[in-house]
Design a protein around this motif. Sequence first.
Motif, PDB file in Angstrom:
ATOM      1  N   ILE A   1     -22.174  16.394 -17.341  1.00 28.79           N
ATOM      2  CA  ILE A   1     -21.043  16.082 -16.743  1.00 28.79           C
ATOM      3  C   ILE A   1     -20.044  15.131 -17.479  1.00 28.79           C
ATOM      4  CG2 ILE A   1     -20.619  13.820 -15.053  1.00 28.79           C
ATOM      5  CD1 ILE A   1     -24.122  13.425 -14.222  1.00 28.79           C
ATOM      6  N   GLU A   2     -19.998  14.787 -18.761  1.00 24.92           N
ATOM      7  CA  GLU A   2     -18.560  14.660 -19.138  1.00 24.92           C
ATOM      8  C   GLU A   2     -17.154  15.144 -19.966  1.00 24.92           C
ATOM      9  OE1 GLU A   2     -17.653  11.450 -23.049  1.00 24.92           O
ATOM     10  OE2 GLU A   2     -19.578  11.900 -22.397  1.00 24.92           O
ATOM     11  N   LEU A   3     -18.052  16.279 -20.186  1.00 20.19           N
ATOM     12  CA  LEU A   3     -17.692  17.816 -20.259  1.00 20.19           C
ATOM     13  C   LEU A   3     -16.797  18.620 -19.245  1.00 20.19           C
ATOM     14  CD1 LEU A   3     -19.762  20.174 -22.583  1.00 20.19           C
ATOM     15  CD2 LEU A   3     -17.775  19.144 -23.058  1.00 20.19           C
ATOM     16  N   VAL A   4     -17.169  18.516 -18.117  1.00 24.89           N
ATOM     17  CA  VAL A   4     -16.732  18.513 -16.805  1.00 24.89           C
ATOM     18  C   VAL A   4     -15.907  18.167 -16.424  1.00 24.89           C
ATOM     19  CG1 VAL A   4     -17.259  18.954 -14.463  1.00 24.89           C
ATOM     20  CG2 VAL A   4     -19.417  19.779 -16.069  1.00 24.89           C
ATOM     21  N   ARG A   5     -15.917  16.452 -16.323  1.00 28.49           N
ATOM     22  CA  ARG A   5     -15.606  15.878 -15.801  1.00 28.49           C
ATOM     23  C   ARG A   5     -14.010  15.881 -16.540  1.00 28.49           C
ATOM     24  NH1 ARG A   5     -17.025  12.389 -11.520  1.00 28.49           N
ATOM     25  NH2 ARG A   5     -15.172  10.923 -12.018  1.00 28.49           N
ATOM     26  N   MET A   6     -13.442  15.485 -17.864  1.00 31.69           N
ATOM     27  CA  MET A   6     -13.244  15.746 -18.953  1.00 31.69           C
ATOM     28  C   MET A   6     -12.073  16.911 -18.391  1.00 31.69           C
ATOM     29  SD  MET A   6     -14.511  14.478 -22.793  1.00 31.69           S
ATOM     30  CE  MET A   6     -13.121  14.826 -23.405  1.00 31.69           C
ATOM     31  N   THR A   7     -12.123  18.142 -18.128  1.00 33.38           N
ATOM     32  CA  THR A   7     -11.677  19.254 -17.498  1.00 33.38           C
ATOM     33  C   THR A   7     -10.842  18.811 -16.236  1.00 33.38           C
ATOM     34  OG1 THR A   7     -13.051  19.964 -15.774  1.00 33.38           O
ATOM     35  CG2 THR A   7     -13.322  20.540 -18.259  1.00 33.38           C
ATOM     36  N   ARG A   8     -10.652  17.740 -15.223  1.00 31.82           N
ATOM     37  CA  ARG A   8     -10.031  17.658 -14.601  1.00 31.82           C
ATOM     38  C   ARG A   8      -8.783  16.539 -14.613  1.00 31.82           C
ATOM     39  NH1 ARG A   8     -15.524  15.889 -11.584  1.00 31.82           N
ATOM     40  NH2 ARG A   8     -16.331  17.412 -11.355  1.00 31.82           N
TER      41      ARG A   8
ATOM     42  N   GLN B   1      -3.623  23.057 -14.592  1.00 31.40           N
ATOM     43  CA  GLN B   1      -3.365  23.416 -13.516  1.00 31.40           C
ATOM     44  C   GLN B   1      -4.332  22.491 -12.432  1.00 31.40           C
ATOM     45  OE1 GLN B   1      -2.231  26.828 -12.240  1.00 31.40           O
ATOM     46  NE2 GLN B   1      -1.817  25.550 -10.036  1.00 31.40           N
ATOM     47  N   TRP B   2      -6.281  22.596 -13.044  1.00 28.84           N
ATOM     48  CA  TRP B   2      -7.276  22.580 -12.081  1.00 28.84           C
ATOM     49  C   TRP B   2      -7.909  22.374 -13.377  1.00 28.84           C
ATOM     50  CZ3 TRP B   2      -9.670  26.332 -10.412  1.00 28.84           C
ATOM     51  CH2 TRP B   2      -8.908  27.354 -10.637  1.00 28.84           C
ATOM     52  N   GLY B   3      -8.789  21.141 -13.098  1.00 30.34           N
ATOM     53  CA  GLY B   3     -10.357  21.811 -13.281  1.00 30.34           C
ATOM     54  C   GLY B   3     -11.120  22.446 -12.356  1.00 30.34           C
ATOM     55  N   ALA B   4     -12.789  21.954 -13.033  1.00 29.90           N
ATOM     56  CA  ALA B   4     -13.645  22.520 -12.763  1.00 29.90           C
ATOM     57  C   ALA B   4     -14.584  21.593 -11.467  1.00 29.90           C
ATOM     58  CB  ALA B   4     -15.123  22.533 -14.471  1.00 29.90           C
ATOM     59  N   GLY B   5     -15.089  21.985 -11.114  1.00 32.76           N
ATOM     60  CA  GLY B   5     -15.612  21.019  -9.981  1.00 32.76           C
ATOM     61  C   GLY B   5     -16.968  20.839 -10.090  1.00 32.76           C
TER      62      GLY B   5
ATOM     63  N   LEU C   1     -24.102  23.897 -15.822  1.00 31.98           N
ATOM     64  CA  LEU C   1     -24.559  23.501 -16.833  1.00 31.98           C
ATOM     65  C   LEU C   1     -25.661  22.609 -17.844  1.00 31.98           C
ATOM     66  CD1 LEU C   1     -21.114  21.845 -18.232  1.00 31.98           C
ATOM     67  CD2 LEU C   1     -21.773  23.548 -19.277  1.00 31.98           C
ATOM     68  N   VAL C   2     -26.155  22.064 -15.983  1.00 27.93           N
ATOM     69  CA  VAL C   2     -27.409  21.786 -16.678  1.00 27.93           C
ATOM     70  C   VAL C   2     -28.582  22.754 -16.739  1.00 27.93           C
ATOM     71  CG1 VAL C   2     -29.515  20.494 -15.821  1.00 27.93           C
ATOM     72  CG2 VAL C   2     -27.039  19.614 -16.393  1.00 27.93           C
ATOM     73  N   LEU C   3     -28.284  23.575 -15.433  1.00 26.66           N
ATOM     74  CA  LEU C   3     -29.587  24.594 -14.923  1.00 26.66           C
ATOM     75  C   LEU C   3     -29.353  25.710 -16.090  1.00 26.66           C
ATOM     76  CD1 LEU C   3     -31.293  25.408 -12.963  1.00 26.66           C
ATOM     77  CD2 LEU C   3     -29.452  26.759 -11.640  1.00 26.66           C
ATOM     78  N   GLY C   4     -28.300  26.201 -16.530  1.00 27.69           N
ATOM     79  CA  GLY C   4     -28.419  26.852 -17.798  1.00 27.69           C
ATOM     80  C   GLY C   4     -28.377  26.615 -18.682  1.00 27.69           C
TER      81      GLY C   4
ATOM     82  N   LEU D   1     -18.017  27.429 -17.937  1.00 33.88           N
ATOM     83  CA  LEU D   1     -16.227  26.803 -17.143  1.00 33.88           C
ATOM     84  C   LEU D   1     -14.979  28.019 -17.440  1.00 33.88           C
ATOM     85  CD1 LEU D   1     -16.752  23.444 -19.758  1.00 33.88           C
ATOM     86  CD2 LEU D   1     -17.315  23.882 -16.903  1.00 33.88           C
ATOM     87  N   ARG D   2     -15.340  28.766 -17.881  1.00 34.30           N
ATOM     88  CA  ARG D   2     -14.273  29.461 -18.447  1.00 34.30           C
ATOM     89  C   ARG D   2     -13.115  29.692 -16.802  1.00 34.30           C
ATOM     90  NH1 ARG D   2     -16.763  33.085 -21.767  1.00 34.30           N
ATOM     91  NH2 ARG D   2     -16.104  32.753 -23.341  1.00 34.30           N
TER      92      ARG D   2
END
Length: 347
Positions: A238-245, A260-264, A271-274, A300-301
Amino acid sequence: MLEEQDIDSVRRLNAAYEQITRELSKVIVGQQEVVEQLLISLFAGGHCLLVGVPGLAKTLMIRSLAESLSLDFNRIQFTPDLMPSDITGTEVIQEDRATGQREYRFIPGPVFANVILADEINRTPPKTQAALLEAMQEHQVTAGGQRHRLPSPFFVLATQNPIEQEGTYPLPEAQLDRFMFHVQVDYPTAAEELEIVRRTTTDHHSLITATLSGEDIAQLTHVVRKAPVADHVAAYAIELVRMTRKGRDEAPDFIGQYVQWGAGPRASQYLVLGAKSRAVLQGRTFVTTQDVQAVALPVLRHRMRTNFTADAEGITTDDLIRRLIELVPTVAADEQADKAFRSANAG
């Protein structure tokens, strides 16, 4: 904790994973990372988008994967004149010869298979691209007001050519988000290319032996979802994802400069399921932050959009994701979890 039969299933999936990779190596040279990411996505129940220049065996890889898993396979070649009904199917009027009565009958399209190869998905207009959305998300097709369930398991593996822009229709962000992984297929090494030439310029054709059935895959997919994840691993994802925003307190300065905008939230889920799928494929009943790191790029890409500044400086989303991974260190609790789970399994 997993039950005893689930632990046996983990061992079975690990053995099947090794067998599948051996079978694919009969026809695919190299691309081990791509094959691993395909299988991680598949056993997590997700769809996959493969992006690479022509001639990198993307189509062959997907067809061979379907053969190694004993799944029904259909290839759809996306073209500018392809209509939605060409994918999903259509209703036709059929006459009963005995009574003379006419009625509508649904003729299933090529989407009714276990594995769908959506070849060059960006070559068809948005209306036809959108025909896959319901199938990918709901595993069903609606025609004439009736819902038709797709076979289980169901996977869409799409290919896209990144260099030809004329006559293409970029996938909208909403549809890109439905793909669990965005996999980059790169050029082979010199040694791999030599082996490719040797194999493909002879009259020898290797046969692939099926390893798992559709029922096996459906069962093992449930085992992947049942794999436990420690709180610190989920928090790391979750921290990785939130840092993209951009504009969030968690985001570092370079995200605000280049994104411009990050991941939802779907990125956190994938990420967790993978990470679960990767751990189970490797024969482990526990998930680590290293598993999250291993799937961060394909998850994420395609869920981050860089701005003009990044494009002008040649900075890609992969560059930004790698910098984020360096900023968020792995947690020492991974070692403790490793020992705890190994002790529990040994006992």
